[in-house]
Design a protein around this motif. Structure first.
Motif, PDB file in Angstrom:
ATOM      1  N   THR A 211       0.821  -1.220   0.000  1.00 42.71           N
ATOM      2  CA  THR A 211       0.000   0.000   0.000  1.00 42.71           C
ATOM      3  C   THR A 211       0.853   1.268   0.000  1.00 42.71           C
ATOM      4  OG1 THR A 211      -0.212   0.035   2.404  1.00 42.71           O
ATOM      5  CG2 THR A 211      -1.914  -1.136   1.191  1.00 42.71           C
ATOM      6  N   VAL A 212       2.047   1.229   0.612  1.00 42.69           N
ATOM      7  CA  VAL A 212       2.893   2.423   0.671  1.00 42.69           C
ATOM      8  C   VAL A 212       3.898   2.493  -0.475  1.00 42.69           C
ATOM      9  CG1 VAL A 212       2.671   2.578   3.175  1.00 42.69           C
ATOM     10  CG2 VAL A 212       4.667   1.434   2.199  1.00 42.69           C
ATOM     11  N   ARG A 213       3.973   1.449  -1.295  1.00 42.89           N
ATOM     12  CA  ARG A 213       4.965   1.445  -2.377  1.00 42.89           C
ATOM     13  C   ARG A 213       4.695   2.522  -3.417  1.00 42.89           C
ATOM     14  NH1 ARG A 213       4.115  -1.696  -7.197  1.00 42.89           N
ATOM     15  NH2 ARG A 213       1.961  -2.317  -7.356  1.00 42.89           N
ATOM     16  N   PHE A 214       3.510   3.122  -3.411  1.00 49.67           N
ATOM     17  CA  PHE A 214       3.156   4.162  -4.375  1.00 49.67           C
ATOM     18  C   PHE A 214       3.545   5.568  -3.916  1.00 49.67           C
ATOM     19  CE2 PHE A 214       0.245   0.655  -5.231  1.00 49.67           C
ATOM     20  CZ  PHE A 214       0.461   0.480  -6.586  1.00 49.67           C
ATOM     21  N   LEU A 215       4.126   5.695  -2.727  1.00 49.87           N
ATOM     22  CA  LEU A 215       4.571   6.997  -2.261  1.00 49.87           C
ATOM     23  C   LEU A 215       5.610   7.566  -3.233  1.00 49.87           C
ATOM     24  CD1 LEU A 215       4.919   6.234   1.555  1.00 49.87           C
ATOM     25  CD2 LEU A 215       3.179   7.664   0.460  1.00 49.87           C
ATOM     26  N   PRO A 216       5.800   8.894  -3.250  1.00 48.17           N
ATOM     27  CA  PRO A 216       6.729   9.511  -4.214  1.00 48.17           C
ATOM     28  C   PRO A 216       8.145   8.952  -4.107  1.00 48.17           C
ATOM     29  CG  PRO A 216       5.447  11.196  -3.091  1.00 48.17           C
ATOM     30  CD  PRO A 216       5.138   9.892  -2.407  1.00 48.17           C
TER      31      PRO A 216
ATOM     32  N   SER B 272       9.114   9.302   2.296  1.00 45.33           N
ATOM     33  CA  SER B 272       8.559   8.202   1.494  1.00 45.33           C
ATOM     34  C   SER B 272       9.517   7.019   1.449  1.00 45.33           C
ATOM     35  CB  SER B 272       8.284   8.684   0.063  1.00 45.33           C
ATOM     36  OG  SER B 272       7.318   9.692   0.053  1.00 45.33           O
ATOM     37  N   LYS B 273      10.804   7.320   1.223  1.00 42.35           N
ATOM     38  CA  LYS B 273      11.831   6.275   1.192  1.00 42.35           C
ATOM     39  C   LYS B 273      11.886   5.536   2.527  1.00 42.35           C
ATOM     40  CE  LYS B 273      16.844   5.996   1.317  1.00 42.35           C
ATOM     41  NZ  LYS B 273      18.097   6.712   1.097  1.00 42.35           N
ATOM     42  N   ARG B 274      11.889   6.265   3.618  1.00 47.07           N
ATOM     43  CA  ARG B 274      11.976   5.641   4.944  1.00 47.07           C
ATOM     44  C   ARG B 274      10.775   4.759   5.240  1.00 47.07           C
ATOM     45  NH1 ARG B 274      14.558  10.592   8.514  1.00 47.07           N
ATOM     46  NH2 ARG B 274      16.632  10.411   7.609  1.00 47.07           N
ATOM     47  N   ILE B 275       9.600   5.183   4.824  1.00 50.78           N
ATOM     48  CA  ILE B 275       8.393   4.381   5.056  1.00 50.78           C
ATOM     49  C   ILE B 275       8.464   3.075   4.260  1.00 50.78           C
ATOM     50  CG2 ILE B 275       5.896   4.273   4.672  1.00 50.78           C
ATOM     51  CD1 ILE B 275       5.860   7.328   5.325  1.00 50.78           C
ATOM     52  N   ARG B 276       8.862   3.166   2.984  1.00 57.82           N
ATOM     53  CA  ARG B 276       8.976   1.944   2.164  1.00 57.82           C
ATOM     54  C   ARG B 276       9.993   0.979   2.762  1.00 57.82           C
ATOM     55  NH1 ARG B 276       8.366   5.670  -2.110  1.00 57.82           N
ATOM     56  NH2 ARG B 276      10.629   5.869  -2.318  1.00 57.82           N
ATOM     57  N   VAL B 277      11.150   1.511   3.153  1.00 60.22           N
ATOM     58  CA  VAL B 277      12.195   0.662   3.721  1.00 60.22           C
ATOM     59  C   VAL B 277      11.753   0.065   5.056  1.00 60.22           C
ATOM     60  CG1 VAL B 277      14.544   0.639   4.658  1.00 60.22           C
ATOM     61  CG2 VAL B 277      14.085   1.781   2.489  1.00 60.22           C
ATOM     62  N   PHE B 278      11.030   0.840   5.858  1.00 61.06           N
ATOM     63  CA  PHE B 278      10.549   0.336   7.150  1.00 61.06           C
ATOM     64  C   PHE B 278       9.743  -0.939   6.958  1.00 61.06           C
ATOM     65  CE2 PHE B 278       7.084  -0.053  10.195  1.00 61.06           C
ATOM     66  CZ  PHE B 278       7.770  -0.093  11.395  1.00 61.06           C
ATOM     67  N   PHE B 279       8.775  -0.913   6.060  1.00 67.92           N
ATOM     68  CA  PHE B 279       7.929  -2.093   5.872  1.00 67.92           C
ATOM     69  C   PHE B 279       8.666  -3.211   5.137  1.00 67.92           C
ATOM     70  CE2 PHE B 279       4.546   1.092   6.585  1.00 67.92           C
ATOM     71  CZ  PHE B 279       3.923   0.461   7.649  1.00 67.92           C
ATOM     72  N   ALA B 280       9.430  -2.871   4.089  1.00 74.50           N
ATOM     73  CA  ALA B 280      10.129  -3.898   3.313  1.00 74.50           C
ATOM     74  C   ALA B 280      11.151  -4.644   4.163  1.00 74.50           C
ATOM     75  CB  ALA B 280      10.802  -3.269   2.103  1.00 74.50           C
ATOM     76  N   SER B 281      11.855  -3.925   5.029  1.00 75.60           N
ATOM     77  CA  SER B 281      12.907  -4.567   5.831  1.00 75.60           C
ATOM     78  C   SER B 281      12.346  -5.606   6.788  1.00 75.60           C
ATOM     79  CB  SER B 281      13.684  -3.512   6.614  1.00 75.60           C
ATOM     80  OG  SER B 281      12.858  -2.901   7.588  1.00 75.60           O
ATOM     81  N   ARG B 282      11.059  -5.562   7.035  1.00 76.80           N
ATOM     82  CA  ARG B 282      10.438  -6.500   7.962  1.00 76.80           C
ATOM     83  C   ARG B 282       9.949  -7.785   7.302  1.00 76.80           C
ATOM     84  NH1 ARG B 282      11.496  -2.097  10.074  1.00 76.80           N
ATOM     85  NH2 ARG B 282      11.404  -1.692  12.305  1.00 76.80           N
ATOM     86  N   PHE B 283      10.003  -7.841   5.960  1.00 77.03           N
ATOM     87  CA  PHE B 283       9.647  -9.115   5.328  1.00 77.03           C
ATOM     88  C   PHE B 283      10.724  -9.635   4.371  1.00 77.03           C
ATOM     89  CE2 PHE B 283       7.724  -6.112   2.290  1.00 77.03           C
ATOM     90  CZ  PHE B 283       8.117  -6.648   1.076  1.00 77.03           C
TER      91      PHE B 283
ATOM     92  N   SER C 203       8.131  -0.437  -6.723  1.00 80.11           N
ATOM     93  CA  SER C 203       8.882  -1.681  -6.944  1.00 80.11           C
ATOM     94  C   SER C 203       8.178  -2.843  -6.254  1.00 80.11           C
ATOM     95  CB  SER C 203      10.326  -1.541  -6.460  1.00 80.11           C
ATOM     96  OG  SER C 203      10.373  -1.188  -5.113  1.00 80.11           O
ATOM     97  N   ILE C 204       8.323  -4.024  -6.851  1.00 79.25           N
ATOM     98  CA  ILE C 204       7.648  -5.227  -6.360  1.00 79.25           C
ATOM     99  C   ILE C 204       8.693  -6.330  -6.164  1.00 79.25           C
ATOM    100  CG2 ILE C 204       5.972  -7.035  -6.895  1.00 79.25           C
ATOM    101  CD1 ILE C 204       4.503  -5.008  -8.637  1.00 79.25           C
ATOM    102  N   PHE C 205       8.628  -6.988  -5.023  1.00 80.86           N
ATOM    103  CA  PHE C 205       9.545  -8.087  -4.709  1.00 80.86           C
ATOM    104  C   PHE C 205       8.931  -8.895  -3.594  1.00 80.86           C
ATOM    105  CE2 PHE C 205      10.712  -4.037  -2.938  1.00 80.86           C
ATOM    106  CZ  PHE C 205      10.637  -4.272  -1.582  1.00 80.86           C
TER     107      PHE C 205
ATOM    108  N   ILE D 142      16.808  -0.660  -4.915  1.00 84.18           N
ATOM    109  CA  ILE D 142      15.907  -1.304  -5.863  1.00 84.18           C
ATOM    110  C   ILE D 142      15.223  -0.172  -6.607  1.00 84.18           C
ATOM    111  CG2 ILE D 142      13.861  -2.744  -6.134  1.00 84.18           C
ATOM    112  CD1 ILE D 142      14.718  -4.257  -3.612  1.00 84.18           C
ATOM    113  N   GLY D 143      15.320  -0.172  -7.928  1.00 85.87           N
ATOM    114  CA  GLY D 143      14.882   0.950  -8.750  1.00 85.87           C
ATOM    115  C   GLY D 143      13.377   1.130  -8.844  1.00 85.87           C
ATOM    116  N   VAL D 144      12.995   2.284  -9.383  1.00 86.52           N
ATOM    117  CA  VAL D 144      11.593   2.632  -9.614  1.00 86.52           C
ATOM    118  C   VAL D 144      10.953   1.563 -10.495  1.00 86.52           C
ATOM    119  CG1 VAL D 144      10.054   4.335 -10.675  1.00 86.52           C
ATOM    120  CG2 VAL D 144      12.053   5.107  -9.389  1.00 86.52           C
TER     121      VAL D 144
END
Length: 187
Positions: free
Chosen positions: A15-20, A33-44, A58-60, A72-74
């Protein structure tokens, strides 16, 4: 961490991957935006280093490992087990696949043949991957290599190489100035 928690964090990330993107014109919005994406991604993620950049859209999945100071690029799409070393730069729209459809038996419809075995992709330290590169199953990109925009990497790339084209081929070594490999011309 339990499997359920990882799924919940991945759903939150989706849901947050669409942030700027991190270089948004209003600097603090990009950083947040970067910090929020990394916060959630780093937990899975299987592994997440320090000072990682995960760009917008980005999707992974769970089987991705990313080293310190890598990105990981746009709109990148990483499918299956992918190991990304330290200091890896990735351009927009990069696709990394770790398995293919089977096509061996012409008497069976391809949709019903299933998949080949998963072959992990490894990107070693200090690699630059250009925009819209496609990396296919089982490939290792050697340390210090550069993969030119639009390349389709079907075979492993030796360390400190410059590879371009479809299929990607090594055109230069970064170890010695003006080293020419194949029929590429010096600049």
């Amino acid at each position: 961490m339990t499997r359920l928690k990882k799924y919940i964090f991945r759903m939150c990330y989706m849901t947050v991957r669409f942030l700027p993107e991190s270089c948004y014109s209003i600097r603090w919005i990009g950083i947040l935006s970067k910090r929020i994406r990394v916060f959630f991604a780093s937990r899975f993620l299987a592994k997440c280093g320090k000072n990682v950049n995960i760009e917008t859209r980005s999707i992974f999945g769970f089987q991705v490992e990313i080293g310190d100071y890598s990105g990981i690029g746009v709109r990148a799409k990483l499918i299956g087990p992918v190991i990304i070393g330290k200091y890896v730069n990735m351009g927009p729209d990069v696709l990394i696949h770790t398995r293919n459809h089977k096509t061996d038996d012409p008497t069976i419809i391809m949709q019903k043949q299933g998949f080949d075995v998963v072959k992990p992709v490894t990107i070693e330290d200090d690699v630059w991957i250009g925009e819209r590169v496609i990396i296919l199953p089982g490939v290792t990109i050697g340390q210090g290599s550069v993969i030119g925009a639009g390349a389709v990497v079907a075979k492993s790339i030796p360390p400190y190489s410059v590879a371009v084209g479809n299929p990607a081929r090594v055109v230069k070594s970064r170890l010695k100035e003006n080293t020419i490999i194949g029929d590429a011309q010096s600049e």
